[in-house]
Motif scaffolding. Structure first.
Motif, PDB file in Angstrom:
ATOM      1  N   MET A  80      26.627  75.231  -3.248  1.00 33.07           N
ATOM      2  CA  MET A  80      26.276  76.253  -4.228  1.00 33.07           C
ATOM      3  C   MET A  80      24.907  76.842  -3.948  1.00 33.07           C
ATOM      4  O   MET A  80      24.739  78.065  -3.908  1.00 33.07           O
ATOM      5  CB  MET A  80      26.326  75.671  -5.645  1.00 33.07           C
ATOM      6  N   PHE A  81      23.918  75.985  -3.740  1.00 28.58           N
ATOM      7  CA  PHE A  81      22.555  76.473  -3.527  1.00 28.58           C
ATOM      8  C   PHE A  81      22.443  77.218  -2.199  1.00 28.58           C
ATOM      9  O   PHE A  81      21.879  78.324  -2.139  1.00 28.58           O
ATOM     10  CB  PHE A  81      21.563  75.310  -3.551  1.00 28.58           C
ATOM     11  N   ALA A  82      22.971  76.617  -1.131  1.00 26.88           N
ATOM     12  CA  ALA A  82      22.868  77.237   0.190  1.00 26.88           C
ATOM     13  C   ALA A  82      23.574  78.586   0.235  1.00 26.88           C
ATOM     14  O   ALA A  82      23.032  79.572   0.758  1.00 26.88           O
ATOM     15  CB  ALA A  82      23.452  76.300   1.246  1.00 26.88           C
ATOM     16  N   PHE A  83      24.772  78.659  -0.332  1.00 30.30           N
ATOM     17  CA  PHE A  83      25.519  79.916  -0.330  1.00 30.30           C
ATOM     18  C   PHE A  83      24.833  80.965  -1.194  1.00 30.30           C
ATOM     19  O   PHE A  83      24.836  82.151  -0.852  1.00 30.30           O
ATOM     20  CB  PHE A  83      26.941  79.681  -0.817  1.00 30.30           C
ATOM     21  N   ALA A  84      24.254  80.533  -2.317  1.00 32.63           N
ATOM     22  CA  ALA A  84      23.574  81.477  -3.206  1.00 32.63           C
ATOM     23  C   ALA A  84      22.355  82.093  -2.527  1.00 32.63           C
ATOM     24  O   ALA A  84      22.026  83.260  -2.767  1.00 32.63           O
ATOM     25  CB  ALA A  84      23.155  80.785  -4.493  1.00 32.63           C
ATOM     26  N   CYS A  85      21.683  81.314  -1.672  1.00 29.77           N
ATOM     27  CA  CYS A  85      20.494  81.822  -0.987  1.00 29.77           C
ATOM     28  C   CYS A  85      20.826  82.948  -0.027  1.00 29.77           C
ATOM     29  O   CYS A  85      19.967  83.771   0.309  1.00 29.77           O
ATOM     30  CB  CYS A  85      19.799  80.694  -0.220  1.00 29.77           C
TER      31      CYS A  85
END
Length: 215
Positions: free
Chosen positions: A20-25
């Motif tokens: 979630m965090f990596a893709f959102a970045c």
């Protein structure tokens, strides 16, 4: 049985928050990859569960998870290998910082060591840390704060320039230091190190973002 189930669920949640965090970045749509995300996390969770009682391999589990994630992103998600390395590094670094910060709070409140905090509050540390990452991810998406420097062309050939070499070196350092995640001696030093790793990764992409905007 209940503790084993809880371990598996928390391991699965760890993996999902990393995605979630990596893709959102990088403005990657989770909906485009939800099947791959679920399958990858289930397989990695099963692997970590089977290895959790092996003292000889336990220290290598974070590294194995990282390598498995990069391999999945490259060959299963069909994202170019350098972007896969960067996505995994972003996710792992952010999650480690989050969970170490929560552990530090428990340490300061109870005046105990990191090992004692992990033993007594391990599940709460994971849960609260993951909730923080999910909340941060939602804020990034709502505020439309992301990088646009990640290509989805998995046939892309890496350019040999200073910033790309620097990006790879930072990612390799993160992989090597993942071995020591389970044996933190100085939590302040660990937080400082992982903070520097994440900031360096962000600096690289901010620099690339600016360079591409000038082209």
């Amino acid at each position: 049985m209940m503790s084993d189930l809880l371990y598996a669920v928390m391991s699965l949640m760890d993996g999902i928050t990393i995605f979630m965090f990596a893709f959102a970045c990088f403005k990657v749509n989770l909906k485009d990859y939800w099947k791959e995300i679920v399958m990858t996390n289930i397989l990695i969770s099963i692997g970590t569960f089977l290895l959790k009682d092996n003292e000889y391999i336990l220290g290598f589990v974070p590294v194995l998870c990282f390598v498995s994630l990069v391999a999945s992103l490259t060959f299963y998600f069909r994202i170019k290998w350098r972007s896969s390395l960067k996505l995994a590094a972003y996710g792992f670094a952010a999650q480690i910082i989050s969970q170490l910060s929560i552990a530090l709070i428990f340490m300061l409140i109870d005046k105990i060591t990191f090992a004692e905090a992990s033993q007594a509050y391990g599940t709460f540390i994971q849960l609260i840390g993951n909730v923080f990452i999910i909340t941060l991810t939602m804020i990034l998406k709502q505020k439309r704060i992301w990088f646009t420097t990640m290509s989805h062309d998995y046939n892309f050939k890496i350019k040999i320039n200073r910033i790309n070499i620097y990006s790879i070196l930072v990612s390799i350092v993160i992989i090597v230091l993942l071995y020591n995640v389970n044996s933190v001696d100085n939590i302040y030093l660990a937080l400082c190190f992982w903070g520097i790793c994440l900031l360096n990764l962000m600096y690289i992409d901010i620099k690339k973002e600016r360079n591409e905007s000038y082209d």
